[in-house]
Design a protein around this motif. Structure first.
Motif, short mmCIF file in Angstrom:
data_model
loop_
_atom_site.label_atom_id
_atom_site.label_comp_id
_atom_site.label_asym_id
_atom_site.label_seq_id
_atom_site.Cartn_x
_atom_site.Cartn_y
_atom_site.Cartn_z
N TRP A 190 0.78 -1.20 0.12
CA TRP A 190 -0.03 -0.08 -0.05
C TRP A 190 0.72 1.19 -0.01
CZ3 TRP A 190 -5.43 0.63 1.99
CH2 TRP A 190 -6.26 -0.79 1.99
N ARG A 191 0.50 2.20 -0.84
CA ARG A 191 1.09 3.56 -0.68
C ARG A 191 0.84 4.16 0.85
NH1 ARG A 191 2.87 5.52 -5.55
NH2 ARG A 191 2.14 4.53 -7.42
N GLU B 33 0.69 7.34 1.64
CA GLU B 33 -0.13 8.31 1.56
C GLU B 33 -1.64 8.07 1.49
OE1 GLU B 33 2.26 7.73 -2.56
OE2 GLU B 33 2.43 7.69 -0.52
N TYR B 34 -1.75 6.64 0.82
CA TYR B 34 -3.39 6.35 0.80
C TYR B 34 -3.95 6.02 2.10
CZ TYR B 34 -7.42 3.78 -0.54
OH TYR B 34 -8.68 3.14 -0.51
N GLN C 241 -6.54 8.23 3.83
CA GLN C 241 -7.91 8.40 2.86
C GLN C 241 -8.71 7.01 3.14
OE1 GLN C 241 -9.10 10.79 0.79
NE2 GLN C 241 -10.69 9.56 1.07
N PHE C 242 -8.07 5.78 3.29
CA PHE C 242 -8.46 4.56 3.68
C PHE C 242 -9.43 4.65 4.61
CE2 PHE C 242 -8.17 0.21 5.59
CZ PHE C 242 -8.91 -0.36 4.63
N GLU D 239 -10.37 -2.16 -3.95
CA GLU D 239 -11.41 -0.98 -4.19
C GLU D 239 -12.61 -1.61 -4.61
OE1 GLU D 239 -7.59 0.89 -4.78
OE2 GLU D 239 -8.10 -1.19 -5.39
#
Length: 366
Positions: free
Chosen positions: A20-21, A23-24, A27-28, A350
């Motif tokens: 996983w990035r 930076e995501y 948001q997750f 997603e």
């Protein structure tokens, strides 16, 4: 924000899939909170920043302590409690794939289960667990895994004891470590169900939360139930063309062949040729356990393309009904990124959002 009152409505972050990035991640967590998810079961595997334990496949994907601390703070800000999951006996492929640790597994060809005859292996797992606990001071629970430890059968034969005795003896070594940190251990229930022994099971009641997983059952009754392994009624075998009959394959196990103690335990939950759906919730609750349910939004067998959305959501809805009626702790929907460390990745995370929405709605979140 504090912890959300009411039942657990839990998602699952399995980090043995594609990396996983970082930076995501905020948001997750924000998206989970928007769906009224209040709990996140996190299985770090080899991205956890272990000190002095080298299990990382790609060191560049390992989370830094600062990233982990920020992730925890972000979750807390959204009212999401993190439950860390550290496997303690089975599903340790990510550790035993390395030559430096391979000898600690029961089977070095399929390195999955910890060899409980190796004190150094048990010490390694205890240290991993200790570090995971220390990294989550605010978490009320720690999940020890303990599922599908099929390799214990070999060790049990060597010692001349039952699998469930070996399992429970080892579990009793881990429980004080978790309780000493002020937390409650959670374990998957399948080893207790598959190796049913009521006196042994009663030894650990009240000391662990049982998480019962069932990814197929729908409705109030089902043809198949889990007691000494998955079973169906022998009556189905006599009607293989009945429109409702499940397939009866070679090697199928039947309720009628259960041990006398297991038959007596199941008697209140039999429904004709079937069994009450999720009967284990009521059964273990009556024994004095607190119980979590586990449905799924992504399972190991789904593969790389799409989940069967309707089947998944029917299972979630049925689980939610059972948990509401039982008054137990709540429901977590697992999301397996891979079947095991050695399996190819499943479909992208997603695609799980419609199923996460179904979980929230089924559990009463608007």
């Amino acid at each position: 924000m504090g912890l959300t009152p009411g039942p657990i409505i839990g998602a699952h972050l399995d980090l043995k899939g594609c990396a996983w990035r970082p930076e995501y991640l905020p948001q997750f967590l924000a998206d989970l909170a928007a769906f009224k998810i209040n709990t996140l079961l996190v299985e770090y595997e080899d991205v956890f920043p272990f000190a002095g334990i080298d299990v990382a496949y790609d060191p560049e994907t390992v989370w830094s302590p600062a990233l982990l601390a920020g992730f925890r703070r972000e979750a807390a800000a959204h009212g999401i409690e993190i439950i860390p999951l550290q496997q303690c006996v089975g599903h340790l492929q990510y550790v035993f794939r390395w030559p430096r640790y391979a000898a600690l597994a029961v089977d070095t060809v399929q390195p999955c289960t910890l060899d409980l005859l190796k004190p150094e292996g048990k010490a390694l797992v205890r240290e991993m667990l200790r570090q995971v606990i220390a990294a989550h001071p605010e978490s009320r629970y720690v999940h020890l895994g303990m599922d599908e430890a099929h390799g214990l059968a070999r060790t049990a034969r060597q010692l001349g004891v039952s699998v469930i005795k070996l399992f429970s003896d080892y579990l009793e070594e881990l429980v004080p470590l978790v309780a000493g940190a002020g937390k409650t251990p959670i374990i998957w229930s399948d080893m207790l169900e598959d190796h049913f022994d009521l006196p042994v099971i009663e030894r650990i009641r009240g000391r662990v939360v049982l998480c019962l997983w069932d990814y197929a059952t729908v409705g109030d009754t089902t043809a198949a139930g889990r007691m000494e392994g998955w079973r169906i009624s022998r009556e189905w075998a006599n009607e293989p063309r009945h429109p409702d009959a499940p397939p009866v394959r070679a090697g199928s196990r039947f309720f009628e062949d259960l041990s006398p103690a297991a038959q007596e335990a199941m008697r209140p939950y039999r429904r004709g040729r079937g069994v009450k759906s999720f009967f284990g919730v009521e059964f273990f609750a009556k024994l004095g356990f607190r119980v979590l349910g586990a449905s799924h939004v992504r399972r190991s067998s789904h593969g790389a393309v799409l989940p069967p959305f309707l089947a998944v959501q029917d299972n979630i809805t049925s689980w939610a009904k059972a948990m509401r009626e039982s008054g137990q702790l709540g429901l977590i929907a697992t999301s397996w990124a891979r079947g095991t460390t050695f399996c190819p990745p499943n479909f992208p995370v997603e695609l799980t959002w419609p199923n996460i929405e179904a979980l929230a709605r089924a559990m009463g979140a608007a």
